[in-house]
Design a protein around this motif. Sequence first.
Motif, PDB file in Angstrom:
ATOM      1  N   ALA A  14       0.838  -1.202   0.000  1.00  0.00           N
ATOM      2  CA  ALA A  14       0.000   0.000   0.000  1.00  0.00           C
ATOM      3  C   ALA A  14       0.872   1.251   0.000  1.00  0.00           C
ATOM      4  N   GLY A  15       2.002   1.188   0.673  1.00  0.00           N
ATOM      5  CA  GLY A  15       2.923   2.325   0.695  1.00  0.00           C
ATOM      6  C   GLY A  15       3.539   2.598  -0.657  1.00  0.00           C
ATOM      7  N   CYS A  16       3.651   1.586  -1.503  1.00  0.00           N
ATOM      8  CA  CYS A  16       4.225   1.745  -2.844  1.00  0.00           C
ATOM      9  C   CYS A  16       3.217   2.287  -3.840  1.00  0.00           C
ATOM     10  N   ALA A  17       1.948   2.201  -3.530  1.00  0.00           N
ATOM     11  CA  ALA A  17       0.915   2.631  -4.473  1.00  0.00           C
ATOM     12  C   ALA A  17       0.888   4.149  -4.564  1.00  0.00           C
ATOM     13  N   SER A  18       0.493   4.652  -5.707  1.00  0.00           N
ATOM     14  CA  SER A  18       0.337   6.093  -5.903  1.00  0.00           C
ATOM     15  C   SER A  18      -0.826   6.579  -5.055  1.00  0.00           C
ATOM     16  N   THR A  19      -0.594   7.660  -4.325  1.00  0.00           N
ATOM     17  CA  THR A  19      -1.654   8.169  -3.456  1.00  0.00           C
ATOM     18  C   THR A  19      -2.604   9.099  -4.188  1.00  0.00           C
ATOM     19  N   GLY A  20      -2.266   9.484  -5.429  1.00  0.00           N
ATOM     20  CA  GLY A  20      -3.097  10.442  -6.137  1.00  0.00           C
ATOM     21  C   GLY A  20      -4.202   9.834  -6.968  1.00  0.00           C
ATOM     22  N   GLY A  21      -4.265   8.520  -7.098  1.00  0.00           N
ATOM     23  CA  GLY A  21      -5.254   7.904  -7.960  1.00  0.00           C
ATOM     24  C   GLY A  21      -4.878   8.077  -9.416  1.00  0.00           C
ATOM     25  N   LEU A  23      -4.467   9.511 -12.986  1.00  0.00           N
ATOM     26  CA  LEU A  23      -4.321  10.876 -13.470  1.00  0.00           C
ATOM     27  C   LEU A  23      -5.071  11.023 -14.791  1.00  0.00           C
ATOM     28  N   PRO A  24      -6.094  11.871 -14.829  1.00  0.00           N
ATOM     29  CA  PRO A  24      -6.833  12.069 -16.078  1.00  0.00           C
ATOM     30  C   PRO A  24      -5.951  12.746 -17.126  1.00  0.00           C
ATOM     31  N   THR A  25      -6.182  12.407 -18.375  1.00  0.00           N
ATOM     32  CA  THR A  25      -5.467  13.039 -19.482  1.00  0.00           C
ATOM     33  C   THR A  25      -6.466  13.660 -20.443  1.00  0.00           C
ATOM     34  N   GLN A  26      -5.950  14.537 -21.292  1.00  0.00           N
ATOM     35  CA  GLN A  26      -6.773  15.210 -22.279  1.00  0.00           C
ATOM     36  C   GLN A  26      -7.262  14.209 -23.322  1.00  0.00           C
ATOM     37  N   ALA A  27      -8.546  14.211 -23.580  1.00  0.00           N
ATOM     38  CA  ALA A  27      -9.114  13.330 -24.598  1.00  0.00           C
ATOM     39  C   ALA A  27      -8.777  13.856 -25.993  1.00  0.00           C
ATOM     40  N   ASN A  28      -8.718  12.947 -26.940  1.00  0.00           N
ATOM     41  CA  ASN A  28      -8.581  13.272 -28.366  1.00  0.00           C
ATOM     42  C   ASN A  28      -7.345  14.090 -28.710  1.00  0.00           C
ATOM     43  N   ILE A  29      -6.215  13.780 -28.092  1.00  0.00           N
ATOM     44  CA  ILE A  29      -4.970  14.472 -28.438  1.00  0.00           C
ATOM     45  C   ILE A  29      -4.538  14.049 -29.832  1.00  0.00           C
ATOM     46  N   PRO A 138       1.969  10.598 -13.478  1.00  0.00           N
ATOM     47  CA  PRO A 138       0.948  10.008 -12.613  1.00  0.00           C
ATOM     48  C   PRO A 138       1.348   9.918 -11.143  1.00  0.00           C
ATOM     49  N   ASP A 139       2.649  10.003 -10.833  1.00  0.00           N
ATOM     50  CA  ASP A 139       3.064   9.989  -9.428  1.00  0.00           C
ATOM     51  C   ASP A 139       3.030  11.393  -8.804  1.00  0.00           C
ATOM     52  N   ARG A 140       2.633  12.393  -9.605  1.00  0.00           N
ATOM     53  CA  ARG A 140       2.475  13.794  -9.174  1.00  0.00           C
ATOM     54  C   ARG A 140       3.805  14.455  -8.789  1.00  0.00           C
ATOM     55  N   GLN A 141       4.937  13.911  -9.245  1.00  0.00           N
ATOM     56  CA  GLN A 141       6.242  14.479  -8.920  1.00  0.00           C
ATOM     57  C   GLN A 141       6.703  15.541  -9.916  1.00  0.00           C
ATOM     58  N   TYR A 142       6.217  15.474 -11.144  1.00  0.00           N
ATOM     59  CA  TYR A 142       6.652  16.392 -12.196  1.00  0.00           C
ATOM     60  C   TYR A 142       5.432  17.072 -12.809  1.00  0.00           C
ATOM     61  N   LEU A 143       5.595  18.368 -13.097  1.00  0.00           N
ATOM     62  CA  LEU A 143       4.489  19.148 -13.636  1.00  0.00           C
ATOM     63  C   LEU A 143       5.058  20.320 -14.428  1.00  0.00           C
ATOM     64  N   ALA A 165      -3.675  21.356  -9.085  1.00  0.00           N
ATOM     65  CA  ALA A 165      -3.850  21.227  -7.631  1.00  0.00           C
ATOM     66  C   ALA A 165      -5.034  20.323  -7.320  1.00  0.00           C
ATOM     67  N   SER A 166      -6.100  20.434  -8.100  1.00  0.00           N
ATOM     68  CA  SER A 166      -7.276  19.583  -7.870  1.00  0.00           C
ATOM     69  C   SER A 166      -6.981  18.107  -8.170  1.00  0.00           C
ATOM     70  N   GLN A 167      -5.893  17.855  -8.897  1.00  0.00           N
ATOM     71  CA  GLN A 167      -5.492  16.485  -9.217  1.00  0.00           C
ATOM     72  C   GLN A 167      -4.392  15.974  -8.288  1.00  0.00           C
ATOM     73  N   GLY A 168      -4.062  16.739  -7.249  1.00  0.00           N
ATOM     74  CA  GLY A 168      -3.131  16.264  -6.234  1.00  0.00           C
ATOM     75  C   GLY A 168      -1.687  16.722  -6.399  1.00  0.00           C
ATOM     76  N   PHE A 169      -1.417  17.666  -7.285  1.00  0.00           N
ATOM     77  CA  PHE A 169      -0.063  18.192  -7.446  1.00  0.00           C
ATOM     78  C   PHE A 169       0.200  19.273  -6.407  1.00  0.00           C
ATOM     79  N   ALA A 170       1.448  19.346  -5.940  1.00  0.00           N
ATOM     80  CA  ALA A 170       1.854  20.337  -4.934  1.00  0.00           C
ATOM     81  C   ALA A 170       2.153  21.670  -5.624  1.00  0.00           C
ATOM     82  N   THR A 171       1.120  22.328  -6.095  1.00  0.00           N
ATOM     83  CA  THR A 171       1.321  23.554  -6.870  1.00  0.00           C
ATOM     84  C   THR A 171       1.848  24.716  -6.026  1.00  0.00           C
ATOM     85  N   ASN A 172       1.801  24.590  -4.713  1.00  0.00           N
ATOM     86  CA  ASN A 172       2.402  25.608  -3.851  1.00  0.00           C
ATOM     87  C   ASN A 172       3.924  25.613  -3.999  1.00  0.00           C
ATOM     88  N   GLU A 173       4.495  24.575  -4.602  1.00  0.00           N
ATOM     89  CA  GLU A 173       5.941  24.489  -4.816  1.00  0.00           C
ATOM     90  C   GLU A 173       6.353  24.884  -6.238  1.00  0.00           C
TER      91      GLU A 173
END
Length: 179
Positions: A14-21, A23-29, A138-143, A165-173
């Motif tokens: 469980a500790g290895c799993a991504s905590t953010g669920g 990650l949605p992506t843009q449809a029809n790229i 998807p691990d929310r480490q890069y944005l 931010a609504s998807q779990g990224f640390a946008t305050n950083e």
Amino acid sequence: MKKLLLATLLTALAGCASTGGELPTQANINLKDYAGTWYEQARLPNSFQKDCAGDVQADYVLQADNTISVTNQCRTPDGKTKMAQAQGRLAKAVNPPDPAKLEVRFAPAWTSWIPMVWGDYWIMKTEGDYQYSLVGTPDRQYLWVLSRDKQADQAVVTRLLDYAASQGFATNEVVKTTQ
């Protein structure tokens, strides 16, 4: 004893799993429309861009085999230009392939068979007919927030960061990029 071992194993997994669920992506790229020059407006700090003081841009070229060549460049604090070239491809783990879920490799071509040399590059959202792009992992480490113009509309950048931010990224950083 078996129950304790099982509980320990489940806790470790469980500790290895991504905590953010997921990650949605843009449809029809459309990667043909996505290709071209992008200017970085903001990013989460990362080790491979620590020498970038400004003027960060990425050039994407769609190849005939549906891979993407990537050339990243930035200005260093001493005014020099730092460049890195990469290859991108559709993420292999995704079935059916999703053109918004890419993998990028900056390592030499002979290492391409090693899974860990490929990094996720997921197009989370685009705005204005491919004028803005929000890219993350998807691990929310890069944005990254990217735009086609060096000088972006800050309202759009803020809207994309709010979405991140609504998807779990640390946008305050997030650090804003000087263009």
